[in-house]
Enzyme design. Structure first.
Site, PDB file in Angstrom:
ATOM      1  N   GLU A  57       0.803  -1.924  -5.322  1.00  0.00           N
ATOM      2  CA  GLU A  57       1.669  -2.836  -6.063  1.00  0.00           C
ATOM      3  C   GLU A  57       0.838  -3.597  -7.095  1.00  0.00           C
ATOM      4  O   GLU A  57      -0.226  -4.097  -6.746  1.00  0.00           O
ATOM      5  CB  GLU A  57       2.354  -3.843  -5.131  1.00  0.00           C
ATOM      6  CG  GLU A  57       3.397  -4.650  -5.879  1.00  0.00           C
ATOM      7  CD  GLU A  57       4.161  -5.630  -4.976  1.00  0.00           C
ATOM      8  OE1 GLU A  57       3.889  -5.683  -3.765  1.00  0.00           O
ATOM      9  OE2 GLU A  57       5.028  -6.320  -5.504  1.00  0.00           O
ATOM     10  N   ALA A  59      -2.282 -10.221   0.914  1.00  0.00           N
ATOM     11  CA  ALA A  59      -1.965  -9.084   1.776  1.00  0.00           C
ATOM     12  C   ALA A  59      -0.922  -8.237   1.081  1.00  0.00           C
ATOM     13  O   ALA A  59      -0.408  -8.614   0.037  1.00  0.00           O
ATOM     14  CB  ALA A  59      -1.421  -9.575   3.118  1.00  0.00           C
ATOM     15  N   MET A  60      -0.619  -7.079   1.681  1.00  0.00           N
ATOM     16  CA  MET A  60       0.324  -6.160   1.045  1.00  0.00           C
ATOM     17  C   MET A  60       1.180  -5.474   2.091  1.00  0.00           C
ATOM     18  O   MET A  60       0.689  -4.962   3.093  1.00  0.00           O
ATOM     19  CB  MET A  60      -0.459  -5.138   0.209  1.00  0.00           C
ATOM     20  CG  MET A  60       0.405  -4.111  -0.474  1.00  0.00           C
ATOM     21  SD  MET A  60       1.503  -4.870  -1.716  1.00  0.00           S
ATOM     22  CE  MET A  60       2.895  -3.765  -1.608  1.00  0.00           C
ATOM     23  N   GLU A  61       2.489  -5.443   1.806  1.00  0.00           N
ATOM     24  CA  GLU A  61       3.501  -5.039   2.785  1.00  0.00           C
ATOM     25  C   GLU A  61       3.772  -3.544   2.845  1.00  0.00           C
ATOM     26  O   GLU A  61       4.885  -3.144   3.210  1.00  0.00           O
ATOM     27  CB  GLU A  61       4.806  -5.779   2.465  1.00  0.00           C
ATOM     28  CG  GLU A  61       5.520  -5.339   1.162  1.00  0.00           C
ATOM     29  CD  GLU A  61       5.216  -6.190  -0.061  1.00  0.00           C
ATOM     30  OE1 GLU A  61       4.140  -6.824  -0.096  1.00  0.00           O
ATOM     31  OE2 GLU A  61       6.038  -6.221  -0.999  1.00  0.00           O
ATOM     32  N   HIS A 104       5.162 -13.085   6.661  1.00  0.00           N
ATOM     33  CA  HIS A 104       5.654 -12.735   5.318  1.00  0.00           C
ATOM     34  C   HIS A 104       5.624 -11.218   5.114  1.00  0.00           C
ATOM     35  O   HIS A 104       6.625 -10.613   4.729  1.00  0.00           O
ATOM     36  CB  HIS A 104       4.803 -13.456   4.274  1.00  0.00           C
ATOM     37  CG  HIS A 104       5.196 -13.170   2.861  1.00  0.00           C
ATOM     38  ND1 HIS A 104       6.021 -13.992   2.142  1.00  0.00           N
ATOM     39  CD2 HIS A 104       4.888 -12.139   2.038  1.00  0.00           C
ATOM     40  CE1 HIS A 104       6.205 -13.489   0.931  1.00  0.00           C
ATOM     41  NE2 HIS A 104       5.518 -12.350   0.845  1.00  0.00           N
ATOM     42  N   GLU A 105       4.483 -10.617   5.372  1.00  0.00           N
ATOM     43  CA  GLU A 105       4.371  -9.173   5.131  1.00  0.00           C
ATOM     44  C   GLU A 105       5.294  -8.410   6.073  1.00  0.00           C
ATOM     45  O   GLU A 105       5.933  -7.437   5.677  1.00  0.00           O
ATOM     46  CB  GLU A 105       2.923  -8.690   5.291  1.00  0.00           C
ATOM     47  CG  GLU A 105       1.891  -9.437   4.442  1.00  0.00           C
ATOM     48  CD  GLU A 105       2.242  -9.572   2.970  1.00  0.00           C
ATOM     49  OE1 GLU A 105       2.945  -8.698   2.433  1.00  0.00           O
ATOM     50  OE2 GLU A 105       1.834 -10.583   2.350  1.00  0.00           O
ATOM     51  N   HIS A 161       8.853  -8.484   4.888  1.00  0.00           N
ATOM     52  CA  HIS A 161       9.111  -7.602   3.748  1.00  0.00           C
ATOM     53  C   HIS A 161       9.699  -6.263   4.201  1.00  0.00           C
ATOM     54  O   HIS A 161      10.327  -5.569   3.404  1.00  0.00           O
ATOM     55  CB  HIS A 161       7.810  -7.312   2.986  1.00  0.00           C
ATOM     56  CG  HIS A 161       7.545  -8.250   1.831  1.00  0.00           C
ATOM     57  ND1 HIS A 161       8.501  -8.588   0.914  1.00  0.00           N
ATOM     58  CD2 HIS A 161       6.401  -8.877   1.439  1.00  0.00           C
ATOM     59  CE1 HIS A 161       7.960  -9.398  -0.005  1.00  0.00           C
ATOM     60  NE2 HIS A 161       6.694  -9.596   0.292  1.00  0.00           N
ATOM     61  N   GLU A 169      10.268 -11.350  -3.295  1.00  0.00           N
ATOM     62  CA  GLU A 169       9.248 -12.363  -3.001  1.00  0.00           C
ATOM     63  C   GLU A 169       9.838 -13.733  -2.673  1.00  0.00           C
ATOM     64  O   GLU A 169       9.472 -14.343  -1.674  1.00  0.00           O
ATOM     65  CB  GLU A 169       8.228 -12.449  -4.144  1.00  0.00           C
ATOM     66  CG  GLU A 169       7.386 -11.181  -4.326  1.00  0.00           C
ATOM     67  CD  GLU A 169       6.649 -10.736  -3.075  1.00  0.00           C
ATOM     68  OE1 GLU A 169       6.570 -11.500  -2.103  1.00  0.00           O
ATOM     69  OE2 GLU A 169       6.148  -9.588  -3.064  1.00  0.00           O
TER      70      GLU A 169
HETATM   71  N1  B3K Z   1       3.616  -7.949  -2.545  1.00  0.00           N
HETATM   72  C1  B3K Z   1       2.241  -8.354  -2.451  1.00  0.00           C
HETATM   73  C2  B3K Z   1       1.672  -8.848  -3.731  1.00  0.00           C
HETATM   74  C3  B3K Z   1       1.272  -7.764  -4.683  1.00  0.00           C
HETATM   75  C4  B3K Z   1       0.549  -8.342  -5.856  1.00  0.00           C
HETATM   76  C5  B3K Z   1       0.289  -7.312  -6.894  1.00  0.00           C
HETATM   77  N2  B3K Z   1      -0.497  -7.829  -7.982  1.00  0.00           N
HETATM   78  C6  B3K Z   1       2.030  -9.370  -1.393  1.00  0.00           C
HETATM   79  C7  B3K Z   1       3.196 -10.148  -0.984  1.00  0.00           C
HETATM   80  O1  B3K Z   1       3.798 -10.896  -1.735  1.00  0.00           O
HETATM   81  O2  B3K Z   1       3.596 -10.038   0.134  1.00  0.00           O
HETATM   82 ZN    ZN Z   2       5.538 -10.999  -0.619  1.00  0.00          ZN
END
Ligand code: B3K
Ligand code: ZN
Length: 891
Positions: A127, A274-276, A309-310, A313, A332
């Site tokens: 992302e 972090a990333m989901e 949060h993750e 998502h 978000e």
């Molecule tokens: N969705 C990711 C953030 C990605 C950022 C890309 N530059 C984390 C989050 O908001 O959960």
């Molecule tokens: Zn997020």
């Protein structure tokens, strides 16, 4: 790095993709400098696209080795390939297979987007547009595909191979011995169609912990958290938070997890939190690893929030994703709202709300008041990575919260259920989301939706008057909004104002209203007034004595409130308001007024001022909230220097603010010394550490008491801090003590810093705290110290956490030194930004955003900040990330 001049992307230009990709088979042979990726894409024309259009796949710095269409090579003229694009001029108009082999170099990937290395592990971040750095693709969120991923690697180098979904096969590769190494493979299949930004792959020699969660329908899910070997114990709290998040989403939103496996991997090189990725969340290790002796209570709370949060998502972002990146707040803002609610349920709702509002005001309000202001649903962007902002996240969450306040809890839940039912498996827009709530509540939400389309923080002005003869209390409300970039005119917002009337003796006055300026019965029953016109007058009747209006309870809307209320009335609210948020707010408002007066005095060469009445109010607050230490700690924490700068809004002199705040803290510290000491002693740690909210609250109050006491009595306070520093058993206590010691110049400070480093040199995340403390010392020597620390072996410009802890903390957390009157702070930060732009533009752009409030500074500083920004703007070959921030900052 891209060489073409980036063009803005516009929401108005959105059209569906001309082709769809139903399935993706990836075969990835991991190698540190030459990873081979074979992608087999099953494409077909999109019925909603343009028939016969060329197929244009996105790439970013790719090298294609082979390209086959339905197994055959393409004739010259039928295909054009550059590192950034692959075009088939006349693709088949029925389903076809495209096989693309690319070779990528994860070790050279310093941008940490796409496939890169963190330590010895391989990991990905896709992302927003990182998948195109792995293979050519329709790298946009509205193209949903089913992925099967085969990963092959050296068994010794990467015994752990993970991707999205469920593992369907694994094995050794016989006869693979290449210079004595053995290779193995794993195949993962994710049955849920997803956009490319949710793809993830990890390979490495990692330790792990495992657990299970049984969902509400009785399915058993295997949970795994992968960390550096030796860090397994530090992942236990994250696992606990994960299980609580999974259970909470079932009860609060009826959402159940959908795969057989949920994995989390913690890596130390990561651009954000972090990333989901579906079924395989990748985390900055800062938001996974915690032990009492390495992590503070705040770290624990943040880990809990980010894990949640993750995980959340999975439904709000993954099952229902965004149609295009303009809809980013759809996932978000909503997911932040969900994680706020989770934390409020797990901890103290009032204290969480105060913390969330502090964050909103510190991060989002200045953004919304400066040149980087943008709509929660933007209309155009140059670089999407720059839109992962406090506005999209925090203000986006506030909009959802307002919606809930407006329509009530039950209809809100109905609206969410409808959204999940109707749009599961699709890529959506804000309009379709809002329409679900309009439908269930039978309300027209068109005007409410302006919150998505008009930037800037509205101002609500409230005047009140009491008529003893008529026993009426009149509230005059007025809303207004300043122009923001590209928006000179603002239409009125719908602003829910939760309110109560507090009687002279603290009693709650019943809300009645029966004149021509009446509130509706529903408004009275709920205690929520809707301000949807520029002005509104409400007259309350049967009010026996003059009350104080407690407005915007729980911070019911993300606005600035200016209320005609006397200082005595504020003190009455601190003591009596039944709404805890507003009890805290009243103390903040009082302190803010005091500090603003004091700043004026300092700037006209006079002594800064304090106020005994305020001290007395705080004293009573400590006494009367004895059973809620977490709340009391919040009351004792005065507005930050940035808060005061924001209130001033123009001609800001950070040095004067600093002096005013120092003087007030010292005066309060002296006035309250006995009760602060008593509180400090009363809350001494007993028993083993527990990260729960109640225990953390006691530590927070003890820290606040020590801090304020030391401000008034530096020698005594320093001695207490030193004792605490030497005996502390937890990081919370240790760093609190070091914080106090660090703010007093001298040998003791240097010794303590030295001891701390020696104790924790092996733990990079703790060393980050050491960097932050030093970068935020508000004295002239700090810049030299920061520069010296950049030479420290523990520092690295290649690691985002290190950069944020040293340079980021200096830029965003040290008002006086970043804004030093000689411009040295600006010069330093822009130099770093220019250098870092070559290797990691995302982190560089983030750093540069520290200039977002430069226009409100007093003229001399503003000129220096502008000159520094202009220097950046003149650099050749800037990344789109930095170019975008610098151009908007100067516009
Ligand atoms: N969705 C990711 C953030 C990605 C950022 C890309 N530059 C984390 C989050 O908001 O959960
Ligand atoms: Zn997020």
């Amino acid at each position: 790095m891209r060489t073409d001049v980036a063009q803005p992307v516009r929401l108005a230009d959105y059209r569906p993709a001309d082709y769809l990709i139903d399935t993706v088979a990836l075969d990835v042979k991991l190698h540190d400098t030459a990873t081979l990726v074979r992608a087999t894409l099953a494409l077909r024309p999109n019925p909603l696209g343009r028939a016969g259009a060329p197929l244009v796949l996105d790439g970013d710095g790719l090298t294609a080795k082979t390209i086959l269409l339905d197994g055959k090579e393409l004739a010259p003229g039928a295909i054009f390939v550059t590192p950034d694009q692959l075009t088939l001029t006349a693709p088949p108009q029925q389903p076809f297979l495209l096989e693309i082999e690319t070779e990528i170099n994860p070790s050279a990937n310093t941008r940490l987007m796409g496939l890169y290395r963190s330590g010895s592990a391989y990991c990905t971040q896709c992302e927003a547009e990182g998948f195109r750095r792995i293979t050519y693709f329709l790298d946009r969120p509205d193209v949903l595909s089913v992925y099967t991923t085969r990963i092959e690697a050296d068994t010794g180098e990467a015994p752990v191979l993970l991707s999205n979904g469920n593992k369907v096969e694994e094995g050794k590769i016989e006869g693979s011995s290449n210079e004595g190494t053995r290779r193995h493979f794993a195949v993962w299949h994710d049955p849920f169609p997803k956009p490319s930004y949710l793809f993830a792959l990890v390979g490495g020699d990692l330790g792990s912990i495992h657990d299970t969660f049984t969902t509400m329908s009785g399915r058993k899910v295997a949970l795994g958290i992968y960390v550096e070997h030796g860090k397994e114990k530090s992942a236990a709290y994250a696992m606990d938070a994960l299980k609580r998040s999974m259970a909470w989403d079932e009860t609060a939103f009826g959402r159940e997890y959908d795969l057989d496996i949920f994995n989390i991997v913690a890596v130390s090189d990561f651009n954000m939190g972090a990333m989901e990725n579906k079924g395989l969340n990748v985390f900055n290790d800062k938001y996974v690893l915690a032990l009492p002796e390495t992590a503070t209570d705040t770290d624990y709370a943040q880990i809990e929030a980010v894990i949640a949060h993750e995980y959340f998502h999975n439904w709000t972002g993954n099952r229902i994703t965004c149609r295009d990146w303009f809809q980013l707040c759809l996932k978000e803002g909503l997911t932040v709202f969900r994680d706020h609610e989770f934390s409020a349920d797990q901890r103290s709702r009032a204290v969480r709300r105060i913390a969330d509002v502090r964050t909103l005001r510190a991060a989002q309000f200045p953004e919304d008041a400066g040149p980087l202001a943008h709509n929660v649903r933007p209309d155009t962007y140059l670089e999407i990575n720059n839109f992962y902002t406090a506005t999209i996240y925090e203000k986006g969450a506030e909009i959802i919260r307002m919606l809930k306040v407006l329509i009530g809890d039950d209809l809100f839940r109905k609206g969410m259920d409808l959204y999940f039912d109707r749009y599961d498996g699709t890529a959506q827009t804000i309009e379709n989301f809002i329409a679900c709530f309009a439908e269930v509540s039978n309300r027209d939400l068109t005007q409410f939706s302006r919150w998505y389309h008009q930037a800037g923080t509205p101002l609500v002005e409230a005047q009140t008057s009491y008529d003893p003869a008529k026993r009426t209390f009149t509230l005059d409300l007025k809303q207004s909004a300043k122009p923001t970039p590209g928006q000179d005119h603002k239409d009125p917002f719908v602003i829910p104002i939760e309110l109560g009337l507090v009687g002279a003796d603290g009693e709650t006055v019943a809300l009645q209203s029966a004149t021509e300026d009446a509130a509706t019965p529903e408004e009275l029953a709920r205690g929520v007034i809707e301000l949807s016109t520029p002005q509104r007058r409400i007259t309350f009747t049967n009010v026996a004595t003059k009350p104080v209006a407690s407005l915007l309870r729980g911070f019911s809307a993300p606005v600035r409130l200016s209320q005609s209320v006397s200082e005595e009335e504020l003190i009455a609210l601190v003591a009596h308001d039944s709404d805890s948020f507003n009890r805290w707010q009243a103390a903040q408002t009082y302190a803010t007024r005091l500090l603003l007066r004091s700043v004026d005095l300092v700037r006209s060469g006079k002594q800064a001022c304090a106020d005994e009445a305020f001290g007395a109010a705080l004293h009573r607050a400590i006494d009367s909230n004895i059973n809620d230490p977490a709340f009391t700690a919040q009351v004792l924490s005065l507005p930050s220097e940035a808060d005061i700068a924001r209130e001033l809004g123009e001609n800001v002199d950070p040095d004067a603010i600093h002096v005013a705040k120092d003087v007030l803290r010292a005066a309060l510290g002296r006035q309250l010394a006995p009760i602060l000491l008593q509180t400090y002693e009363r809350l001494a740690p007993v028993g083993p550490y527990s990260p729960d909210a109640a225990a953390a609250g006691r530590r927070a109050l003890r820290t606040a008491a020590l801090d304020l006491y030391a401000a008034g009595s530096p020698a005594d306070g320093g001695a207490l801090a030193l004792r605490q520093f030497e005996t502390a058993e937890t990081m919370t206590d240790e760093i609190a003590a070091l914080g106090v010691l660090t703010h007093v110049r001298g040998e003791a400070r240097e010794q303590a810093l030295d001891t701390f480093y020696k104790r924790h040199a092996a733990d990079a995340l703790v060393v980050d705290k050491w960097f932050i403390l030093q970068a935020t010392i508000p004295e002239p020597g700090t810049l030299a110290r920061v520069k010296k620390l950049m030479e420290h072996p523990a520092f690295s410009l290649a690691n985002p956490n290190r950069v944020r802890s040293l340079v980021g903390a200096f830029a965003a957390g040290n008002q006086t030194q970043f804004n030093a009157a000689d411009g040295s702070g600006y010069h330093f930060v822009t130099e770093i930004v220019i250098g870092l732009d070559h290797t990691n533009p995302q982190v560089a752009a983030r750093l540069l955003a520290a200039f977002k409030s430069w226009r409100v500074l007093e003229a001399k500083r503003a000129a220096l900040a502008e000159a520094a920004l202009r220097r950046v703007a003149q650099v050749n070959d800037l990344s789109p990330d930095v170019k975008d921030i610098v151009e908007r900052s100067l516009a």
